[in-house]
Design an enzyme around this catalytic site. Structure first.
Site, PDB file in Angstrom:
ATOM      1  N   ASP A 101      -7.984  -5.341   0.189  1.00 38.50           N
ATOM      2  CA  ASP A 101      -8.508  -5.980  -1.013  1.00 38.50           C
ATOM      3  C   ASP A 101      -8.173  -7.455  -1.102  1.00 38.50           C
ATOM      4  OD1 ASP A 101      -9.834  -3.826  -1.994  1.00 38.50           O
ATOM      5  OD2 ASP A 101      -8.038  -2.961  -2.867  1.00 38.50           O
ATOM      6  N   HIS A 127       0.847  -1.188   0.000  1.00 38.58           N
ATOM      7  CA  HIS A 127       0.000   0.000   0.000  1.00 38.58           C
ATOM      8  C   HIS A 127       0.881   1.234   0.000  1.00 38.58           C
ATOM      9  CE1 HIS A 127      -3.186   2.794   1.110  1.00 38.58           C
ATOM     10  NE2 HIS A 127      -4.007   1.867   0.683  1.00 38.58           N
TER      11      HIS A 127
HETATM   12  N1  CMC Z   1       4.103  -7.355  -5.060  1.00 31.98           N
HETATM   13  C1  CMC Z   1       5.436  -7.368  -5.202  1.00 31.98           C
HETATM   14  N2  CMC Z   1       6.256  -6.340  -4.948  1.00 31.98           N
HETATM   15  C2  CMC Z   1       5.683  -5.220  -4.530  1.00 31.98           C
HETATM   16  C3  CMC Z   1       4.291  -5.106  -4.342  1.00 31.98           C
HETATM   17  C4  CMC Z   1       3.491  -6.230  -4.628  1.00 31.98           C
HETATM   18  N3  CMC Z   1       2.167  -6.203  -4.478  1.00 31.98           N
HETATM   19  N4  CMC Z   1       3.999  -3.858  -3.933  1.00 31.98           N
HETATM   20  C5  CMC Z   1       5.149  -3.201  -3.840  1.00 31.98           C
HETATM   21  N5  CMC Z   1       6.183  -4.034  -4.202  1.00 31.98           N
HETATM   22  C6  CMC Z   1       7.609  -3.714  -4.153  1.00 31.98           C
HETATM   23  C7  CMC Z   1       8.029  -2.782  -5.292  1.00 31.98           C
HETATM   24  O1  CMC Z   1       8.427  -3.526  -6.435  1.00 31.98           O
HETATM   25  C8  CMC Z   1       9.182  -2.040  -4.654  1.00 31.98           C
HETATM   26  O2  CMC Z   1      10.286  -2.897  -4.618  1.00 31.98           O
HETATM   27  P1  CMC Z   1      11.800  -2.266  -4.779  1.00 31.98           P
HETATM   28  O3  CMC Z   1      11.974  -1.335  -3.630  1.00 31.98           O
HETATM   29  O4  CMC Z   1      12.696  -3.459  -4.749  1.00 31.98           O
HETATM   30  O5  CMC Z   1      11.810  -1.562  -6.113  1.00 31.98           O
HETATM   31  C9  CMC Z   1       8.742  -1.864  -3.203  1.00 31.98           C
HETATM   32  O6  CMC Z   1       7.847  -2.988  -2.948  1.00 31.98           O
HETATM   33  C10 CMC Z   1       8.019  -0.563  -2.921  1.00 31.98           C
HETATM   34  O7  CMC Z   1       6.901  -0.510  -3.789  1.00 31.98           O
HETATM   35  P2  CMC Z   1       6.356   0.796  -4.508  1.00 31.98           P
HETATM   36  O8  CMC Z   1       5.872   0.408  -5.882  1.00 31.98           O
HETATM   37  O9  CMC Z   1       7.329   1.912  -4.373  1.00 31.98           O
HETATM   38  O10 CMC Z   1       5.122   1.133  -3.595  1.00 31.98           O
HETATM   39  P3  CMC Z   1       3.982   2.133  -3.986  1.00 31.98           P
HETATM   40  O11 CMC Z   1       3.622   2.820  -2.722  1.00 31.98           O
HETATM   41  O12 CMC Z   1       4.315   2.990  -5.146  1.00 31.98           O
HETATM   42  O13 CMC Z   1       2.820   1.129  -4.488  1.00 31.98           O
HETATM   43  C11 CMC Z   1       0.873  -0.171  -4.557  1.00 31.98           C
HETATM   44  C12 CMC Z   1       1.714   0.792  -3.726  1.00 31.98           C
HETATM   45  C13 CMC Z   1      -0.443  -0.427  -3.822  1.00 31.98           C
HETATM   46  C14 CMC Z   1       0.536   0.446  -5.943  1.00 31.98           C
HETATM   47  C15 CMC Z   1       1.649  -1.483  -4.752  1.00 31.98           C
HETATM   48  O14 CMC Z   1       1.984  -2.024  -3.493  1.00 31.98           O
HETATM   49  C16 CMC Z   1       0.875  -2.505  -5.571  1.00 31.98           C
HETATM   50  O15 CMC Z   1       0.886  -2.430  -6.804  1.00 31.98           O
HETATM   51  N6  CMC Z   1       0.196  -3.483  -4.896  1.00 31.98           N
HETATM   52  C17 CMC Z   1      -0.604  -4.446  -5.592  1.00 31.98           C
HETATM   53  C18 CMC Z   1      -1.914  -3.820  -5.982  1.00 31.98           C
HETATM   54  C19 CMC Z   1      -2.839  -3.646  -4.798  1.00 31.98           C
HETATM   55  O16 CMC Z   1      -3.051  -4.576  -4.025  1.00 31.98           O
HETATM   56  N7  CMC Z   1      -3.432  -2.457  -4.713  1.00 31.98           N
HETATM   57  C20 CMC Z   1      -4.446  -2.162  -3.697  1.00 31.98           C
HETATM   58  C21 CMC Z   1      -4.058  -1.088  -2.781  1.00 31.98           C
HETATM   59  S1  CMC Z   1      -5.235  -1.027  -1.418  1.00 31.98           S
HETATM   60  C22 CMC Z   1      -6.658  -0.402  -2.108  1.00 31.98           C
HETATM   61  C23 CMC Z   1      -6.690   1.050  -2.229  1.00 31.98           C
HETATM   62  O17 CMC Z   1      -6.530   1.753  -1.216  1.00 31.98           O
HETATM   63  O18 CMC Z   1      -6.932   1.503  -3.364  1.00 31.98           O
END
Ligand code: CMC
Length: 435
Positions: free
Chosen positions: A370, A312
């Protein structure tokens, strides 16, 4: 807002230092007010994804991502989910206080007497292909509500804003259920105002005109809890979209349609659908035995595969909504005798493995709401493609509360971000023969 502290920004290019006021909220990080930066220095700030930017002042919802805390108007989500129902939560988000018994009755009466949609709305559904994604249908139909309710579109009139809020909260279940019924080729069900908000929605989803639908209290409570947990989440992508659309003076139905469009994406509200699609995929490839291989793919940056329902932007600790949803998930599976269903067993195993894996632990990737809400909805019999519609239904109150707060704010301005331009500098158009 009055500033007790200031921040001074210095530059290495000869621009004189500038001082900015710092404001304190009631809780949460202070903000540096940089509104005068451009006027004083000719420079913008650069913050794609709004990683460090507060775009508004708000009194509605507070999240502490490190603590894993979510408050609606100051009340912890754990207490609201246990002691209140969805309509009380709506009242709270809209009005700032929980209702007393009389206010609750009046509010429920108002909402439940706006549940019908204009009969001509049903013709919109017939214009869609039966296999249309229900979110596509919802974006269209909610936007179209503006064409029906002209009498409440003066956004500068607080009574109009309130009536529009009630209409949206009341009509969303009718539209969401109609989108589902249309996709199934079943007759659309009219609302029944003597049922609770959530029982009425379940009846419109699962009932038919052929026999009376008997709501199951455990399942109604579970869905009501999903609605409470998704009701608001401060300035996320869809809420910020609603605010941005509303900042131009667009009507509330159009703004909520914009929010629904943003929610649709798999990184936001589409995650619970994406999570179930992921589980089905692992199931097809061999189920629990293949979890290891799948996790390896998730950890491989080149694969582009993510563990949906994990991680998240704000929660870098356990999502408090996920804990509540986990409990609800167990209750629902038990009520329906589904504890041994292969998809649910796979989900539980996947979650256990991911929570013990260093990759996820080090990055503070916990299951988000989710992960479980998709499982609960599947168990309730809601098809995967409808999950994001349920999220939109729940979030409508948050969107409309945030929109109303923005419109009532005397400092409100049209949202207009700037950019760092890295494209071509000025050049002349050549005649086509010379290009
Ligand atoms: N699976 C694998 N790796 C992940 C995931 C995941 N679900 N989420 C984050 N990472 C990794 C990412 O690759 C990065 O790794 P590194 O530091 O080695 O490059 C690290 O964790 C930090 O991630 P980020 O992309 O900088 O985190 P963010 O804050 O930009 O993204 C997110 C948040 C929700 C978009 C992402 O965690 C994601 O795509 N999760 C899966 C989709 C999901 O479940 N979304 C629902 C969110 S809750 C509902 C809502 O409030 O809308």
């Amino acid at each position: 807002m009055t500033a007790q502290k200031t921040a001074t920004l210095t530059f290495s290019d000869g621009t004189p230092p500038v001082e900015f006021p710092i404001y304190e909220g009631t809780i949460g990080p202070d903000v540096v007010d940089i509104r005068k930066l451009y006027a004083q220095t000719g420079k913008f700030t650069y913050d794609p994804g709004f990683m460090s930017t507060a775009a508004c002042e708000s009194r509605i919802t507070y999240i502490d991502g490190d603590k894993g805390e979510l408050l609606y108007r100051g009340y912890p989500i754990e207490q609201l989910a246990v002691n209140c129902d969805y309509l009380e939560t709506c009242y709270l988000l809209l009005n700032g206080e929980l209702p007393n018994a009389e206010q609750r009755r009046d509010f429920e009466y108002r909402v439940m007497h706006h549940t019908m949609v204009h009969e001509q709305m049903t013709r919109f559904f017939q214009g869609f292909r039966r296999d249309a994604h229900p979110m596509a249908v919802l974006v269209g139909c909610v936007g179209a509500l503006s064409a029906f309710y002209h009498d409440s579109l003066d956004i500068n009139d607080p009574e109009h804003r309130f009536v529009s809020a009630i209409r949206l909260i009341a009509k969303m279940p009718t539209l969401v259920a109609a989108a589902y019924k249309y996709s199934m080729g079943q007759p659309l069900m009219y609302p029944r105002n003597d049922l609770s908000y959530t029982a009425n929605f379940m009846r419109m989803m699962f009932g038919t005109p052929c026999e009376e639908y008997q709501p199951n209290d455990v399942l109604v409570r579970a869905l009501d809890r999903i609605l409470i947990l998704h009701a608001d989440h401060e300035q996320n992508a869809s809420t910020s979209t609603v605010r941005l659309a509303g900042s131009s003076g667009a009507n509330p139905f159009a703004c909520i349609a914009a929010g629904i469009a943003t929610l649709w994406g798999p990184a936001h509200g589409g995650a619970n659908e994406a999570c179930l699609v992921m589980l089905d995929e692992i199931q097809k490839q061999g189920g629990i035995e293949k979890i290891g291989e799948f996790i390896d793919k998730v950890k491989d940056k080149n694969s582009g595969v993510k563990l949906m329902g994990f991680g998240h932007r704000v929660y870098k600790n356990y999502d408090p909504r996920a804990k509540l949803m986990e409990e609800t998930c167990a209750e629902v599976l038990q009520e329906l005798g589904l504890q041994n269903d292969p998809t649910f067993a796979l989900a539980m195993k996947l979650e256990q493995i991911a929570r013990e894996d260093d990759y996820f632990v080090q990055r503070k990737l916990y299951p988000n709401v989710d992960f479980y809400s998709g499982i609960v909805q599947k168990a309730l019999g809601i098809p995967v493609s409808m999950f994001t519609c349920i999220f939109a239904l729940a979030r409508t109150v948050g969107w409309i509360a945030q929109w109303g707060e923005m419109i009532a704010d005397p400092d409100q301005k049209i949202g207009r971000p700037r950019q760092l331009f890295t494209g071509p500098v000025r050049r002349d158009v050549k005649p086509i023969a010379e290009r």
